[in-house]
Each structure stands twice: as C-alpha cells, then as structure tokens.
Design an enzyme around this catalytic site. Structure first.
Site, PDB file in Angstrom:
ATOM      1  N   ARG A  55      30.600  24.819  36.107  1.00  0.00           N
ATOM      2  CA  ARG A  55      29.778  26.496  36.042  1.00  0.00           C
ATOM      3  C   ARG A  55      30.446  27.237  37.010  1.00  0.00           C
ATOM      4  O   ARG A  55      30.310  27.162  38.350  1.00  0.00           O
ATOM      5  CB  ARG A  55      28.247  26.700  36.196  1.00  0.00           C
ATOM      6  CG  ARG A  55      27.891  27.800  35.753  1.00  0.00           C
ATOM      7  CD  ARG A  55      26.349  28.067  35.579  1.00  0.00           C
ATOM      8  NE  ARG A  55      25.914  29.932  35.628  1.00  0.00           N
ATOM      9  CZ  ARG A  55      25.037  30.359  35.039  1.00  0.00           C
ATOM     10  NH1 ARG A  55      24.181  29.396  34.316  1.00  0.00           N
ATOM     11  NH2 ARG A  55      24.772  31.244  34.805  1.00  0.00           N
TER      12      ARG A  55
ATOM     13  N   TRP B 218      33.008  39.761  39.323  1.00  0.00           N
ATOM     14  CA  TRP B 218      34.213  40.318  39.574  1.00  0.00           C
ATOM     15  C   TRP B 218      34.749  41.757  39.464  1.00  0.00           C
ATOM     16  O   TRP B 218      36.219  42.370  40.453  1.00  0.00           O
ATOM     17  CB  TRP B 218      35.340  39.057  38.699  1.00  0.00           C
ATOM     18  CG  TRP B 218      36.285  39.282  39.225  1.00  0.00           C
ATOM     19  CD1 TRP B 218      37.694  38.024  39.838  1.00  0.00           C
ATOM     20  CD2 TRP B 218      38.443  40.178  38.724  1.00  0.00           C
ATOM     21  NE1 TRP B 218      38.772  38.520  39.577  1.00  0.00           N
ATOM     22  CE2 TRP B 218      39.214  39.335  39.311  1.00  0.00           C
ATOM     23  CE3 TRP B 218      37.584  41.351  37.851  1.00  0.00           C
ATOM     24  CZ2 TRP B 218      40.581  40.277  38.564  1.00  0.00           C
ATOM     25  CZ3 TRP B 218      38.903  41.435  37.164  1.00  0.00           C
ATOM     26  CH2 TRP B 218      39.967  41.462  37.851  1.00  0.00           C
TER      27      TRP B 218
ATOM     28  N   ARG C 200      22.748  42.802  25.987  1.00  0.00           N
ATOM     29  CA  ARG C 200      24.001  43.741  26.961  1.00  0.00           C
ATOM     30  C   ARG C 200      23.918  45.099  26.648  1.00  0.00           C
ATOM     31  O   ARG C 200      23.551  45.116  25.628  1.00  0.00           O
ATOM     32  CB  ARG C 200      25.069  43.113  27.497  1.00  0.00           C
ATOM     33  CG  ARG C 200      24.786  41.737  28.326  1.00  0.00           C
ATOM     34  CD  ARG C 200      25.936  40.822  28.580  1.00  0.00           C
ATOM     35  NE  ARG C 200      25.189  40.171  29.909  1.00  0.00           N
ATOM     36  CZ  ARG C 200      26.807  39.816  30.442  1.00  0.00           C
ATOM     37  NH1 ARG C 200      27.778  40.198  30.217  1.00  0.00           N
ATOM     38  NH2 ARG C 200      26.201  38.380  31.622  1.00  0.00           N
TER      39      ARG C 200
ATOM     40  N   ASN D 129      22.838  37.503  25.476  1.00  0.00           N
ATOM     41  CA  ASN D 129      23.828  38.293  25.657  1.00  0.00           C
ATOM     42  C   ASN D 129      23.658  39.879  24.938  1.00  0.00           C
ATOM     43  O   ASN D 129      24.594  40.699  24.874  1.00  0.00           O
ATOM     44  CB  ASN D 129      25.255  37.975  25.398  1.00  0.00           C
ATOM     45  CG  ASN D 129      25.989  36.657  26.902  1.00  0.00           C
ATOM     46  OD1 ASN D 129      26.643  35.761  27.320  1.00  0.00           O
ATOM     47  ND2 ASN D 129      25.259  37.117  28.450  1.00  0.00           N
TER      48      ASN D 129
ATOM     49  N   ASP E 167      30.816  31.872  34.702  1.00  0.00           N
ATOM     50  CA  ASP E 167      29.979  33.367  34.944  1.00  0.00           C
ATOM     51  C   ASP E 167      31.478  33.442  35.468  1.00  0.00           C
ATOM     52  O   ASP E 167      31.679  32.960  36.422  1.00  0.00           O
ATOM     53  CB  ASP E 167      28.967  32.178  35.383  1.00  0.00           C
ATOM     54  CG  ASP E 167      27.994  33.507  35.339  1.00  0.00           C
ATOM     55  OD1 ASP E 167      27.809  35.019  35.151  1.00  0.00           O
ATOM     56  OD2 ASP E 167      26.854  33.209  36.458  1.00  0.00           O
ATOM     57  N   GLY E 168      31.017  35.285  36.061  1.00  0.00           N
ATOM     58  CA  GLY E 168      31.099  35.977  36.799  1.00  0.00           C
ATOM     59  C   GLY E 168      32.173  37.043  36.966  1.00  0.00           C
ATOM     60  O   GLY E 168      32.423  37.100  37.729  1.00  0.00           O
ATOM     61  N   ASN E 169      32.080  37.529  35.650  1.00  0.00           N
ATOM     62  CA  ASN E 169      33.596  38.697  34.906  1.00  0.00           C
ATOM     63  C   ASN E 169      32.910  39.628  35.353  1.00  0.00           C
ATOM     64  O   ASN E 169      33.892  40.707  36.355  1.00  0.00           O
ATOM     65  CB  ASN E 169      33.829  38.007  33.486  1.00  0.00           C
ATOM     66  CG  ASN E 169      34.024  37.191  33.222  1.00  0.00           C
ATOM     67  OD1 ASN E 169      34.741  36.294  33.656  1.00  0.00           O
ATOM     68  ND2 ASN E 169      33.884  36.840  31.928  1.00  0.00           N
ATOM     69  N   GLY E 170      31.965  39.775  35.415  1.00  0.00           N
ATOM     70  CA  GLY E 170      30.888  41.585  36.116  1.00  0.00           C
ATOM     71  C   GLY E 170      30.660  41.606  37.773  1.00  0.00           C
ATOM     72  O   GLY E 170      31.477  42.587  37.838  1.00  0.00           O
TER      73      GLY E 170
ATOM     74  N   SER F  44      26.384  34.009  24.835  1.00  0.00           N
ATOM     75  CA  SER F  44      24.915  33.782  24.693  1.00  0.00           C
ATOM     76  C   SER F  44      23.849  34.182  23.509  1.00  0.00           C
ATOM     77  O   SER F  44      24.239  35.690  23.143  1.00  0.00           O
ATOM     78  CB  SER F  44      24.005  33.033  25.814  1.00  0.00           C
ATOM     79  OG  SER F  44      24.167  34.660  26.300  1.00  0.00           O
TER      80      SER F  44
HETATM   81  C1  FPP Z   1      30.038  35.928  31.442  1.00  0.00           C
HETATM   82  O1  FPP Z   1      29.880  36.630  33.564  1.00  0.00           O
HETATM   83  C2  FPP Z   1      30.995  35.798  30.820  1.00  0.00           C
HETATM   84  C3  FPP Z   1      30.288  36.740  29.813  1.00  0.00           C
HETATM   85  C4  FPP Z   1      29.670  36.809  29.319  1.00  0.00           C
HETATM   86  C5  FPP Z   1      31.413  36.898  28.612  1.00  0.00           C
HETATM   87  C6  FPP Z   1      33.095  35.621  28.655  1.00  0.00           C
HETATM   88  C7  FPP Z   1      33.168  35.915  27.118  1.00  0.00           C
HETATM   89  C8  FPP Z   1      35.131  36.240  27.470  1.00  0.00           C
HETATM   90  C9  FPP Z   1      35.333  35.938  28.283  1.00  0.00           C
HETATM   91  C10 FPP Z   1      35.387  37.228  25.967  1.00  0.00           C
HETATM   92  C11 FPP Z   1      35.445  36.597  25.093  1.00  0.00           C
HETATM   93  C12 FPP Z   1      35.765  35.094  24.683  1.00  0.00           C
HETATM   94  C13 FPP Z   1      36.146  34.094  24.293  1.00  0.00           C
HETATM   95  C14 FPP Z   1      35.988  32.937  23.726  1.00  0.00           C
HETATM   96  C15 FPP Z   1      37.738  35.292  23.553  1.00  0.00           C
HETATM   97  P1  FPP Z   1      28.923  37.867  33.569  1.00  0.00           P
HETATM   98  O2  FPP Z   1      29.390  38.925  32.681  1.00  0.00           O
HETATM   99  O3  FPP Z   1      27.704  37.636  32.828  1.00  0.00           O
HETATM  100  O4  FPP Z   1      29.802  37.813  34.827  1.00  0.00           O
HETATM  101  P2  FPP Z   1      28.108  38.327  36.092  1.00  0.00           P
HETATM  102  O5  FPP Z   1      26.981  37.241  36.052  1.00  0.00           O
HETATM  103  O6  FPP Z   1      28.911  38.669  37.237  1.00  0.00           O
HETATM  104  O7  FPP Z   1      28.149  39.496  35.781  1.00  0.00           O
END
Ligand code: FPP
Length: 247
Positions: A195, A32, A78, A75, A27-30, A72
């Site tokens: 997590r 970041w 989104r 997801n 979690d946390g890509n967004g 998920s």
């Molecule tokens: C959570 O961060 C991340 C996801 C919902 C998607 C993860 C998917 C990948 C890294 C790419 C595809 C997968 C593979 C196996 C190659 P978030 O977007 O919920 O972050 P946030 O909570 O900060 O918004």
C-alpha cells in the site's frame, strides 16, 4: 512494443523467492496533486503512468499475478467529475494498452461489481479481456468497483442457493469451496500486498485472500512510486520468513 526481459538479473532478485502474486493499493494520487496545487485528476493521470511502470516491472521480474485496486465500491461516492475522470482514464488505458499487454503475454482480468460500470467502460473492458485472453506470462487483475465485503456477500448468497438446490452439501463447505465462489477463483492468494501513501489499512481489499499475505506500507504517494522502490520491496519480501501460523 515488447518489454525488455529479466529484471531478475538486472536487479539481482532471487527468482526462487519472488511472490507469485502481488496486490497493490495504489493510494495518494489526490494528496500528490494537492501538494502541487493540481486538480486531483492530474494525480490519477500520473498514477496511470506508474501503473505501466509496475506492470512492466512485474512482467519482467516473472511475477505471475498482479492485482491493482483501481476503483473501490466506496469510490462511487466521490464527486461525479472525479469518477467520470477516473473512468475516462480507465477507458483510455484499456483501449491504448491492450495490444502492448497482448504482445507481452499479459492476460487482463477484472474483479468487482462490474455490472456497475457504464456500458461504454464495460465494453472496452470486455474487449481488452478478450484481446489479451491468450496471455500466459502474467495475469493483470484489475479490481474495479471492487469491495471485499460485497464479494463475500455474493459468495455466501450463491453458496446458499447451491445448498438449497442440493448442488452442495453444507458439510462439504470448506476453505477451497468458498474460494471457488470468489471473483478470484482461478488466481492464487496474494503473497505480498503493497500500500502506498502510508495508510495502515486494507480498506475492504481482498478480505479473504489477504489472510496470509505479507504487508508492505510505503510512505511514497502512488504517482511517485518507481521501479527501484518496487524492486526494493521485492527484496524485502524475499528476506521475510513466512510461517502461515506455524512455528
Ligand atoms: C487512490 O488515490 C487512487 C484511486 C482511488 C484511483 C486510481 C485510479 C487510477 C490511477 C486510474 C484508473 C485505473 C487504471 C487501471 C487505468 P486517492 O485519490 O485515494 O488519493 P488520496 O488518498 O491522496 O486522496
């Protein structure tokens, strides 16, 4: 490319106290990306690099099963461009990394409502699963279009169908029978669930399977997660006293 061996020696891990199965909510890509004024997809792109790091580290530490919550059932709601971007990254990962997975004895598996994936994603997923099918060192289990409640609902339906068809007696329904109807039927329950990004929730992830898992929440956002932190978490896990409800 063959990964380097034995993170156990290099990092001073106790092999006897390693988890057999680690599950991760990445979690946390967004957040970041937002912190850096990048598009959210850039966070997911960095997230894929971290997936590689953690897959390698797990394989080299001798962890037998690694489950990653990649997408998920929720997801799908989104924005369409973000969903399309994640699916594109998934396709690239599956097509580019299948040979490396195979060379390193890693068998790919996927759990979730896989029928919801687009045909092009599904076909590269099936290809990667087939190519890596002989791997016996580690299972990389991707939770894709996955939801714990959907998994349990599907299990209950199939159990009811089998009971109605006389294949199963109601009195015989026990824990291990339910386990057999889950997507994870051939995989042991996670010992450790990590997590990232500080959220204290399980977000519909492996609801049945996490019953006795040790939980570790780190504040680190997924794109910043490193092998060193992963090793520290494995050491923290090794110090825990697991009682499974007993004294
Ligand atoms: C959570 O961060 C991340 C996801 C919902 C998607 C993860 C998917 C990948 C890294 C790419 C595809 C997968 C593979 C196996 C190659 P978030 O977007 O919920 O972050 P946030 O909570 O900060 O918004």
């Amino acid at each position: 490319m063959k990964f380097k061996q034995s993170l156990v020696n290099r990092a001073g891990l106790d092999k006897a106290r390693l988890p057999r199965h680690v599950a991760i909510i990445m979690d946390g890509n967004g957040r970041w990306a937002k912190k850096r004024s990048f598009e959210r997809l850039e966070g997911h792109r960095r997230g894929v690099d971290v997936i590689e790091t953690v897959v390698k580290a797990s394989r080299n530490a001798g962890i037998e099963n690694l489950t990653l919550y990649a997408f998920s059932t929720e997801n799908w709601k989104r924005p369409a461009d973000e969903v399309a971007g994640i699916m594109a990254l998934l396709k690239i990962f599956l097509s580019e990394k299948q040979t490396t997975l195979k060379e390193n004895g890693i068998r790919l598996n996927a759990i979730g409502e896989l029928w919801m994936l687009a045909d092009d994603v599904r076909s590269v997923l099936d290809e990667a699963i087939a190519v890596t099918g002989g791997g016996s060192d580690m299972v990389l289990n991707l939770a894709l279009s996955y939801g714990g409640r959907a998994e349990l609902t599907s299990a209950v339906k199939r159990i009811a169908e089998d009971a109605l068809a006389g294949k199963l007696q109601v009195g015989d329904i026990q824990d291990h029978v339910i386990q057999d109807y889950l997507y994870t039927r051939n995989i042991p329950d996670p010992d450790l669930m990590i997590r990232t990004s500080g959220e204290m929730r399980i977000s519909n992830f492996l609801l049945w399977q996490l019953a006795y898992a040790e939980i570790y929440v780190t504040q680190t956002l997924w794109p910043d997660f490193t092998e060193d932190e992963f090793v520290d978490i494995l050491k923290d896990y090794a110090r825990r006293d697991r009682r499974f409800g007993k004294v």
